[in-house]
Design a protein around this motif. Structure first.
Motif, PDB file in Angstrom:
ATOM      1  N   SER A  88      35.692  52.910  69.580  1.00 15.34           N
ATOM      2  CA  SER A  88      36.455  54.008  70.177  1.00 15.34           C
ATOM      3  C   SER A  88      37.338  54.701  69.155  1.00 15.34           C
ATOM      4  O   SER A  88      37.665  55.881  69.308  1.00 15.34           O
ATOM      5  CB  SER A  88      37.315  53.486  71.333  1.00 15.34           C
ATOM      6  N   PHE A  89      37.758  53.987  68.105  1.00 14.73           N
ATOM      7  CA  PHE A  89      38.574  54.624  67.071  1.00 14.73           C
ATOM      8  C   PHE A  89      37.783  55.728  66.368  1.00 14.73           C
ATOM      9  O   PHE A  89      38.351  56.743  65.954  1.00 14.73           O
ATOM     10  CB  PHE A  89      39.020  53.617  66.007  1.00 14.73           C
ATOM     11  N   MET A  90      36.471  55.520  66.238  1.00 10.28           N
ATOM     12  CA  MET A  90      35.665  56.447  65.454  1.00 10.28           C
ATOM     13  C   MET A  90      35.589  57.847  66.068  1.00 10.28           C
ATOM     14  O   MET A  90      35.718  58.843  65.352  1.00 10.28           O
ATOM     15  CB  MET A  90      34.259  55.876  65.233  1.00 10.28           C
ATOM     16  N   VAL A 112      44.008  55.799  75.052  1.00  9.24           N
ATOM     17  CA  VAL A 112      44.551  57.155  75.148  1.00  9.24           C
ATOM     18  C   VAL A 112      45.731  57.365  74.199  1.00  9.24           C
ATOM     19  O   VAL A 112      45.788  58.382  73.489  1.00  9.24           O
ATOM     20  CB  VAL A 112      44.923  57.496  76.607  1.00  9.24           C
ATOM     21  N   PRO A 113      46.696  56.418  74.121  1.00 10.94           N
ATOM     22  CA  PRO A 113      47.742  56.582  73.097  1.00 10.94           C
ATOM     23  C   PRO A 113      47.186  56.680  71.686  1.00 10.94           C
ATOM     24  O   PRO A 113      47.671  57.466  70.863  1.00 10.94           O
ATOM     25  CB  PRO A 113      48.605  55.325  73.283  1.00 10.94           C
ATOM     26  N   ASN A 114      46.146  55.891  71.394  1.00 16.14           N
ATOM     27  CA  ASN A 114      45.509  55.978  70.078  1.00 16.14           C
ATOM     28  C   ASN A 114      44.993  57.386  69.810  1.00 16.14           C
ATOM     29  O   ASN A 114      45.135  57.919  68.702  1.00 16.14           O
ATOM     30  CB  ASN A 114      44.333  54.994  69.996  1.00 16.14           C
ATOM     31  N   SER A 115      44.366  57.995  70.821  1.00 15.28           N
ATOM     32  CA  SER A 115      43.788  59.324  70.616  1.00 15.28           C
ATOM     33  C   SER A 115      44.876  60.344  70.307  1.00 15.28           C
ATOM     34  O   SER A 115      44.686  61.224  69.456  1.00 15.28           O
ATOM     35  CB  SER A 115      43.003  59.758  71.862  1.00 15.28           C
ATOM     36  N   MET A 116      46.012  60.239  70.983  1.00 13.91           N
ATOM     37  CA  MET A 116      47.105  61.179  70.737  1.00 13.91           C
ATOM     38  C   MET A 116      47.629  61.036  69.319  1.00 13.91           C
ATOM     39  O   MET A 116      47.866  62.025  68.617  1.00 13.91           O
ATOM     40  CB  MET A 116      48.219  60.939  71.756  1.00 13.91           C
ATOM     41  N   TYR A 117      47.774  59.793  68.885  1.00 11.87           N
ATOM     42  CA  TYR A 117      48.278  59.564  67.523  1.00 11.87           C
ATOM     43  C   TYR A 117      47.274  60.052  66.483  1.00 11.87           C
ATOM     44  O   TYR A 117      47.623  60.804  65.565  1.00 11.87           O
ATOM     45  CB  TYR A 117      48.585  58.081  67.314  1.00 11.87           C
ATOM     46  N   PHE A 118      46.018  59.623  66.594  1.00 10.93           N
ATOM     47  CA  PHE A 118      45.000  59.984  65.611  1.00 10.93           C
ATOM     48  C   PHE A 118      44.892  61.497  65.439  1.00 10.93           C
ATOM     49  O   PHE A 118      44.919  62.026  64.326  1.00 10.93           O
ATOM     50  CB  PHE A 118      43.617  59.464  66.042  1.00 10.93           C
ATOM     51  N   ILE A 119      44.730  62.207  66.547  1.00  9.98           N
ATOM     52  CA  ILE A 119      44.341  63.610  66.472  1.00  9.98           C
ATOM     53  C   ILE A 119      45.514  64.511  66.118  1.00  9.98           C
ATOM     54  O   ILE A 119      45.382  65.425  65.293  1.00  9.98           O
ATOM     55  CB  ILE A 119      43.657  64.035  67.782  1.00  9.98           C
ATOM     56  N   TYR A 120      46.685  64.258  66.702  1.00 12.35           N
ATOM     57  CA  TYR A 120      47.840  65.064  66.310  1.00 12.35           C
ATOM     58  C   TYR A 120      48.228  64.795  64.849  1.00 12.35           C
ATOM     59  O   TYR A 120      48.658  65.705  64.136  1.00 12.35           O
ATOM     60  CB  TYR A 120      49.025  64.801  67.231  1.00 12.35           C
ATOM     61  N   GLY A 144      37.917  59.134  67.882  1.00 11.73           N
ATOM     62  CA  GLY A 144      39.266  59.646  67.646  1.00 11.73           C
ATOM     63  C   GLY A 144      39.438  60.136  66.229  1.00 11.73           C
ATOM     64  O   GLY A 144      39.999  61.219  65.986  1.00 11.73           O
ATOM     65  N   GLN A 145      38.949  59.366  65.269  1.00 10.35           N
ATOM     66  CA  GLN A 145      39.078  59.770  63.875  1.00 10.35           C
ATOM     67  C   GLN A 145      38.169  60.950  63.541  1.00 10.35           C
ATOM     68  O   GLN A 145      38.512  61.797  62.709  1.00 10.35           O
ATOM     69  CB  GLN A 145      38.793  58.572  62.972  1.00 10.35           C
ATOM     70  N   GLY A 146      37.008  61.021  64.197  1.00 11.87           N
ATOM     71  CA  GLY A 146      36.134  62.173  63.991  1.00 11.87           C
ATOM     72  C   GLY A 146      36.780  63.461  64.473  1.00 11.87           C
ATOM     73  O   GLY A 146      36.738  64.492  63.790  1.00 11.87           O
ATOM     74  N   PHE A 147      37.401  63.415  65.658  1.00 13.02           N
ATOM     75  CA  PHE A 147      38.109  64.588  66.158  1.00 13.02           C
ATOM     76  C   PHE A 147      39.341  64.882  65.300  1.00 13.02           C
ATOM     77  O   PHE A 147      39.726  66.045  65.133  1.00 13.02           O
ATOM     78  CB  PHE A 147      38.503  64.388  67.617  1.00 13.02           C
ATOM     79  N   ALA A 148      39.961  63.838  64.760  1.00 17.61           N
ATOM     80  CA  ALA A 148      41.103  64.057  63.866  1.00 17.61           C
ATOM     81  C   ALA A 148      40.666  64.798  62.602  1.00 17.61           C
ATOM     82  O   ALA A 148      41.389  65.681  62.106  1.00 17.61           O
ATOM     83  CB  ALA A 148      41.746  62.717  63.496  1.00 17.61           C
ATOM     84  N   MET A 149      39.491  64.460  62.064  1.00 18.28           N
ATOM     85  CA  MET A 149      38.979  65.178  60.891  1.00 18.28           C
ATOM     86  C   MET A 149      38.735  66.653  61.219  1.00 18.28           C
ATOM     87  O   MET A 149      39.020  67.548  60.418  1.00 18.28           O
ATOM     88  CB  MET A 149      37.682  64.529  60.412  1.00 18.28           C
ATOM     89  N   ARG A 156      54.186  55.288  68.707  1.00 14.00           N
ATOM     90  CA  ARG A 156      53.648  56.246  67.736  1.00 14.00           C
ATOM     91  C   ARG A 156      53.111  57.510  68.404  1.00 14.00           C
ATOM     92  O   ARG A 156      53.323  58.623  67.930  1.00 14.00           O
ATOM     93  CB  ARG A 156      52.548  55.587  66.903  1.00 14.00           C
ATOM     94  N   SER A 157      52.381  57.329  69.523  1.00 11.53           N
ATOM     95  CA  SER A 157      51.804  58.497  70.194  1.00 11.53           C
ATOM     96  C   SER A 157      52.892  59.398  70.770  1.00 11.53           C
ATOM     97  O   SER A 157      52.790  60.630  70.702  1.00 11.53           O
ATOM     98  CB  SER A 157      50.840  58.054  71.298  1.00 11.53           C
ATOM     99  N   LEU A 158      53.958  58.799  71.307  1.00 16.22           N
ATOM    100  CA  LEU A 158      55.043  59.595  71.888  1.00 16.22           C
ATOM    101  C   LEU A 158      55.761  60.415  70.820  1.00 16.22           C
ATOM    102  O   LEU A 158      55.943  61.635  70.964  1.00 16.22           O
ATOM    103  CB  LEU A 158      56.036  58.677  72.604  1.00 16.22           C
ATOM    104  N   VAL A 159      56.149  59.768  69.723  1.00 15.71           N
ATOM    105  CA  VAL A 159      56.890  60.474  68.679  1.00 15.71           C
ATOM    106  C   VAL A 159      56.003  61.523  68.004  1.00 15.71           C
ATOM    107  O   VAL A 159      56.455  62.635  67.690  1.00 15.71           O
ATOM    108  CB  VAL A 159      57.463  59.483  67.647  1.00 15.71           C
ATOM    109  N   MET A 160      54.725  61.187  67.790  1.00 17.70           N
ATOM    110  CA  MET A 160      53.805  62.143  67.161  1.00 17.70           C
ATOM    111  C   MET A 160      53.637  63.383  68.041  1.00 17.70           C
ATOM    112  O   MET A 160      53.609  64.522  67.542  1.00 17.70           O
ATOM    113  CB  MET A 160      52.446  61.488  66.923  1.00 17.70           C
ATOM    114  N   THR A 161      53.525  63.180  69.353  1.00 20.76           N
ATOM    115  CA  THR A 161      53.389  64.311  70.270  1.00 20.76           C
ATOM    116  C   THR A 161      54.631  65.197  70.238  1.00 20.76           C
ATOM    117  O   THR A 161      54.538  66.436  70.228  1.00 20.76           O
ATOM    118  CB  THR A 161      53.137  63.816  71.700  1.00 20.76           C
ATOM    119  N   LEU A 162      55.805  64.577  70.208  1.00 22.29           N
ATOM    120  CA  LEU A 162      57.046  65.350  70.143  1.00 22.29           C
ATOM    121  C   LEU A 162      57.124  66.165  68.855  1.00 22.29           C
ATOM    122  O   LEU A 162      57.547  67.321  68.860  1.00 22.29           O
ATOM    123  CB  LEU A 162      58.255  64.409  70.252  1.00 22.29           C
ATOM    124  N   ARG A 163      56.726  65.553  67.734  1.00 15.82           N
ATOM    125  CA  ARG A 163      56.727  66.282  66.463  1.00 15.82           C
ATOM    126  C   ARG A 163      55.752  67.451  66.515  1.00 15.82           C
ATOM    127  O   ARG A 163      56.072  68.562  66.060  1.00 15.82           O
ATOM    128  CB  ARG A 163      56.358  65.338  65.316  1.00 15.82           C
TER     129      ARG A 163
END
Length: 466
Positions: A304-306, A386-394, A308-313, A448-455
Motif C-alpha cells: 500500500s505504501f507504493m 489513510v494517514p500514510n497517504s496524507m503524509y506521503f502525497i502532501y 502512495g509513493q507513486g502518487f507522491a512522485m 505526521r499526517s495532521l501537521v503535514m496537512t496543516l502546513r
C-alpha cells in the motif's frame, strides 16, 4: 455566445502551455493518473519482488528473515543520502521544464548525478568497512549478525548501481517521464526474481548463497535498471539528454541549489531511517518470532505504501512544473487531486489487510506463532493507511515546491518524539509487545499526517525559491 475553453494539450514531458491552461477537474484527474500510474506500477512491481524475495528467504527460517530485515534497515539508511539528493535534482528539473528551459534542466540533471555518484562511493566504502559495528548497533545476537553480515557488505559494495538507477529515474521523473523508469525497473525486477530463485537455494545452475544471494540478486537488478536508463538518456529518448561529451565539471551554483533542496530531504530520510533503526532495536528485543512477524507485516503493508509513493512522485513533478510556469493555483489543485486519489487506493488496501491478514502471512511462513502474530500486525496496519497517504502525497507536493525543511521537522517529531518514546513506554514499560509496536506506529502517522496537512493548507510552500 461564450466560446468553450480548449482542452489543454497534455504531453509526456510536461504540460503544454501550462501558464495559460484552464484545466477542469476531470482533466486534472486525467493528468494525475497519467503521470502517477507508471510510478505506482513501478513501485508495486518492486514491492512484489521484495515480497517474493522475503518469501524465498523465509524458506531458510525466521532467523534469515530477521537477518535480511536488519541489514536492509542499515542499507536503506546509507542510501537515503543520494536518494534524497535526487529530490533536489527532481525539483530543479521540474521547474526548468515547466519554464520551458531544457538546457537548464539538462544541467541540473548532470550536476545531480555527479553529486549522487560521488557520495555513493563514499557511503559504499564506509558501509563495507564498518558493516559489523553497524549491525551490532541493531542486536547483540552474534548468530543474527553473522547471517546479516554478507548481505550488508554485498549491498553496500554495489551502492553505486543504486545511485545510478535512482538518480537517473529522479531526473526523468522531474521532466515528466515516468514510463522509462517503470520499464527499466520492470525488466530489472524480472531479472531480480530469476537471480533470487537461483542464488538463494542454488537453482538454475547458480550457487546456493542463502541470505547473501538476496543481496547479489538485488544488486544485479539495480545494475540492469541503471544500464537501461542510461541508454534512454544517452540516446536522447526523453526531454533529458546527457552525453559523455557534455561539460561534467562541478557547477557550484547548481550544486548549491540542489543541496539546498535535497539536503533537508536527506536529513529527513536519514532521521527517519535512523529512527527506524532505533525502533527496530526495541522490536527485536521482544523476540525473534515477533520481529519476524513484524517484518512480514511491514513487507506486505509496503504494497500500500507504493501507490502512495507513486502518487507522491506525481505530485512532486506536477507541483514543480506548475510553479515553474508561475501557476501556484494549479499546483495546489494538482496536489489535492493527487492526495484524494492516493487516499482512496491506500484505504482500500487497508481493508484488504484487515480482512485477509492470515492467508497473506501464510505465504511467508508455516510457523503458527509467526503467522498468527503477522496477521495481527496486518490488522493493526490497516488503520495507518489513510494517514500514510496524507503524509506521503502532501510531502511529495512540498518537495516539488522546494519546501523540504518542513517534511524534515515533521518527520523528526513523528519518529523521534512520538514513535520512539511511545514504543519504549508501551513495549518496554507496559509489556504490550506487538500491540505496543503498532500503537506507536499509528500514533506517529496520525501526528505526521495532521501537521503535514496543516502546513500544506497554509500555502506558504507556494513562495519557496529554489
Amino acid at each position: 455566445m461564450t466560446q468553450p475553453q480548449p482542452r489543454a494539450r497534455v504531453v509526456v514531458n510536461g504540460l503544454a502551455d501550462l501558464a495559460t491552461s484552464q484545466l477542469d477537474q476531470a482533466q486534472l484527474r486525467h493528468r494525475v493518473v497519467a503521470l502517477a500510474w507508471p510510478s505506482v506500477a513501478d513501485n508495486l512491481l518492486a514491492t512484489m519482488v521484495n515480497i517474493v524475495a522475503m518469501i524465498m528467504v523465509g524458506s531458510l527460517g525466521a532467523e534469515s528473515i530477521a537477518a535480511v530485515g536488519i541489514s536492509n534497515q542499515i542499507v536503506w539508511l546509507a542510501q537515503v543520502v543520494f536518494l534524497a539528493l535526487g529530490v533536489g535534482a527532481t525539483a530543479l528539473v521540474a521547474r526548468a521544464i515547466g519554464a520551458g528551459d531544457k538546457e537548464q534542466a539538462n544541467q541540473a540533471a548532470r550536476q545531480g548525478m555527479l553529486l549522487s555518484w560521488s557520495l555513493s562511493i563514499v557511503v559504499g566504502i564506509i558501509g563495507v568497512i564498518w558493516a559489523r559495528p553497524f549491525l551490532a548497533m541493531m542486536t547483540t545476537d552474534t548468530e543474527l549478525i553473522g547471517l546479516a553480515l554478507p548481505h550488508m557488505r554485498i549491498s553496500m559494495a554495489t551502492t553505486l548501481f543504486a545511485a545510478g538507477s535512482f538518480g537517473l529515474a529522479a531526473v526523468l521523473r522531474g521532466a515528466g517521464d515516468m514510463r522509462s523508469p517503470m520499464f527499466a525497473n520492470a525488466v530489472a525486477n524480472v531479472c531480480n526474481v530469476v537471480f533470487l530463485y537461483g542464488l538463494i537455494n542454488g537453482r538454475l545452475g547458480m550457487p546456493a548463497m542463502g541470505v547473501a544471494g538476496a543481496a547479489v540478486g538485488a544488486s544485479m537488478a539495480r545494475l540492469v535498471s541503471f544500464a537501461i536508463l542510461g541508454y534512454v538518456i544517452l540516446r536522447g529518448r526523453s526531454a533529458i539528454r546527457m552525453s559523455v561529451r557534455d561539460d561534467w565539471r562541478p557547477d557550484l551554483k547548481v550544486l548549491r541549489r540542489i543541496a539546498n533542496v535535497g539536503m533537508p530531504s536527506a536529513a529527513e530520510q536519514g532521521l527517519m531511517t535512523f529512527g527506524m533503526l532505533m525502533f527496530t532495536r526495541i522490536v527485536v528485543a521482544i523476540g525473534t518470532a515477533t520481529y519476524a512477524a513484524h517484518q512480514i507485516a511491514i513487507n506486505i503493508a509496503s504494497l500500500s505504501f507504493m501507490p502512495g509513493q507513486g502518487f507522491a512522485m506525481a505530485a512532486t513533478t506536477l507541483v514543480g512544473q506548475s510553479l515553474g510556469a508561475k501557476r501556484p493555483d494549479l499546483a495546489e489543485r494538482f496536489a489535492m487531486t493527487t492526495q484524494r486519489l492516493g487516499a482512496a487506493i491506500m484505504g482500500g488496501m487497508g481493508v484488504a489487510f484487515f480482512l485477509f491478514g492470515r492467508p497473506l502471512a501464510g505465504l511467508y511462513t508455516t510457523d503458527p506463532e509467526v503467522m498468527l502474530l503477522a496477521a495481527q500486525a496486518l490488522r493493526y496496519s490497516a488503520f495507518s493507511q489513510v494517514p500514510n497517504s496524507m503524509y506521503f502525497i502532501y510531502a511529495g507536493a512540498m518537495r516539488g515546491a522546494g519546501d523540504t525543511k518542513w517534511p524534515l521537522y515533521i518527520s523528526f517529531v513523528g519518529i523521534w518524539i512520538v514513535r520512539l518514546n511511545l514504543a519504549r513506554y508501551l513495549i518496554v514499560g507496559r509489556q504490550l509487545a506487538l500491540l505496543g509496536v503498532w500503537i506507536a506506529i499509528i500514533a506517529d502517522m496520525l501526528v505526521r499526517s495532521l501537521v503535514m496537512t496543516l502546513r500544506f493548507r497554509s500555502g506558504r510552500w507556494k513562495t519557496i525559491r529554489v
